[in-house]
Design a protein around this motif. Sequence first.
Motif, PDB file in Angstrom:
ATOM      1  N   ASP A   1     -27.302  32.148  28.751  1.00  0.00           N
ATOM      2  CA  ASP A   1     -28.687  31.924  28.328  1.00  0.00           C
ATOM      3  C   ASP A   1     -28.906  30.521  27.775  1.00  0.00           C
ATOM      4  OD1 ASP A   1     -29.910  34.442  28.951  1.00  0.00           O
ATOM      5  OD2 ASP A   1     -28.731  35.324  27.334  1.00  0.00           O
ATOM      6  N   TYR A   2     -27.888  29.667  27.884  1.00  0.00           N
ATOM      7  CA  TYR A   2     -27.992  28.302  27.348  1.00  0.00           C
ATOM      8  C   TYR A   2     -27.819  27.240  28.438  1.00  0.00           C
ATOM      9  CZ  TYR A   2     -28.101  30.518  22.857  1.00  0.00           C
ATOM     10  OH  TYR A   2     -28.479  31.304  21.785  1.00  0.00           O
TER      11      TYR A   2
ATOM     12  N   PRO B   1     -38.620  35.969  32.906  1.00  0.00           N
ATOM     13  CA  PRO B   1     -37.644  36.003  31.809  1.00  0.00           C
ATOM     14  C   PRO B   1     -38.150  36.785  30.603  1.00  0.00           C
ATOM     15  CG  PRO B   1     -38.658  33.836  31.977  1.00  0.00           C
ATOM     16  CD  PRO B   1     -39.107  34.607  33.172  1.00  0.00           C
TER      17      PRO B   1
ATOM     18  N   LYS C   1     -34.563  33.994  21.845  1.00  0.00           N
ATOM     19  CA  LYS C   1     -34.144  33.108  22.936  1.00  0.00           C
ATOM     20  C   LYS C   1     -34.667  33.649  24.252  1.00  0.00           C
ATOM     21  CE  LYS C   1     -31.364  29.709  24.410  1.00  0.00           C
ATOM     22  NZ  LYS C   1     -32.158  29.415  25.595  1.00  0.00           N
ATOM     23  N   GLU C   2     -35.234  32.774  25.061  1.00  0.00           N
ATOM     24  CA  GLU C   2     -35.695  33.207  26.381  1.00  0.00           C
ATOM     25  C   GLU C   2     -34.503  33.429  27.303  1.00  0.00           C
ATOM     26  OE1 GLU C   2     -38.004  30.815  29.570  1.00  0.00           O
ATOM     27  OE2 GLU C   2     -39.551  31.839  28.380  1.00  0.00           O
ATOM     28  N   GLU C   3     -34.499  34.553  27.976  1.00  0.00           N
ATOM     29  CA  GLU C   3     -33.445  34.894  28.924  1.00  0.00           C
ATOM     30  C   GLU C   3     -33.406  33.871  30.056  1.00  0.00           C
ATOM     31  OE1 GLU C   3     -32.531  38.853  31.625  1.00  0.00           O
ATOM     32  OE2 GLU C   3     -34.580  38.123  31.434  1.00  0.00           O
ATOM     33  N   TYR C   4     -32.203  33.529  30.504  1.00  0.00           N
ATOM     34  CA  TYR C   4     -32.059  32.636  31.649  1.00  0.00           C
ATOM     35  C   TYR C   4     -32.000  33.475  32.924  1.00  0.00           C
ATOM     36  CZ  TYR C   4     -30.420  28.832  34.609  1.00  0.00           C
ATOM     37  OH  TYR C   4     -30.308  27.894  35.606  1.00  0.00           O
ATOM     38  N   THR C   5     -32.789  33.118  33.934  1.00  0.00           N
ATOM     39  CA  THR C   5     -32.906  33.939  35.151  1.00  0.00           C
ATOM     40  C   THR C   5     -32.295  33.272  36.371  1.00  0.00           C
ATOM     41  OG1 THR C   5     -35.105  33.041  35.606  1.00  0.00           O
ATOM     42  CG2 THR C   5     -34.986  35.062  34.284  1.00  0.00           C
TER      43      THR C   5
END
Length: 211
Positions: free
Chosen positions: A41-42, A97, A85-89
């Motif tokens: 997610d980063y 997301p 935190k916004e999810e990484y897609t």
Amino acid sequence: MNKKPYVIGIAGSSGSGKTFFLNCFLKHFSPDEVTLISQDDYYIPANTKTQEENKLYNFDLPTSIDRNAFYKDISDLFDGKTIYKEEYTFNNPAIKPKMLEIKPAPILIIEGLFIYHYTEVNKLIDHRIFLDANQDIALERRLRRDLIERGYFEDDVRYKWVNHVLPSYNEYLLPYKNSCDQVIINNTDDPEPIWKITDDICADLKDKIYK
């Protein structure tokens, strides 16, 4: 929180079955007992990366992760703070997301390819788990996931496997294999062995943490 969480690191090669292992592992604990923070997610947005001549991004380098933000959020969890935190897609436009709410808990799971390579993260970990699989099995799983779930082309997946995935695994993860507390070779898609392994690991950890 009155004391630092007990930190479990879980890292594995691509196609090692890490996601299924994590899901099995988490089911042994209540939401109040455990929280998970994922390196995935980063990722730094793809349009900021250096492109190779064939225009394929390399996501399998330590510099593809916002390392400072990852460590800061881990530190905030240690301090009892909740992370949003916004999810990484993985650049899949078909997926909207989600906003992740990561709450502090007595057990913190940190997972990702580079968690042992990042020295500032690795030094926080109390128990290290390494997942691995034979290369042919891992590639088959990677193809199944990337073609169906992420909409990639097969030629791209195979190129990245040879030029990105395997070199990164060999340089940034494999050297830490022998220093991990547990190494799990996962060459089967049968869920029963993983359930049994996570049963045993979690029973031992609960005895260690709560004794």
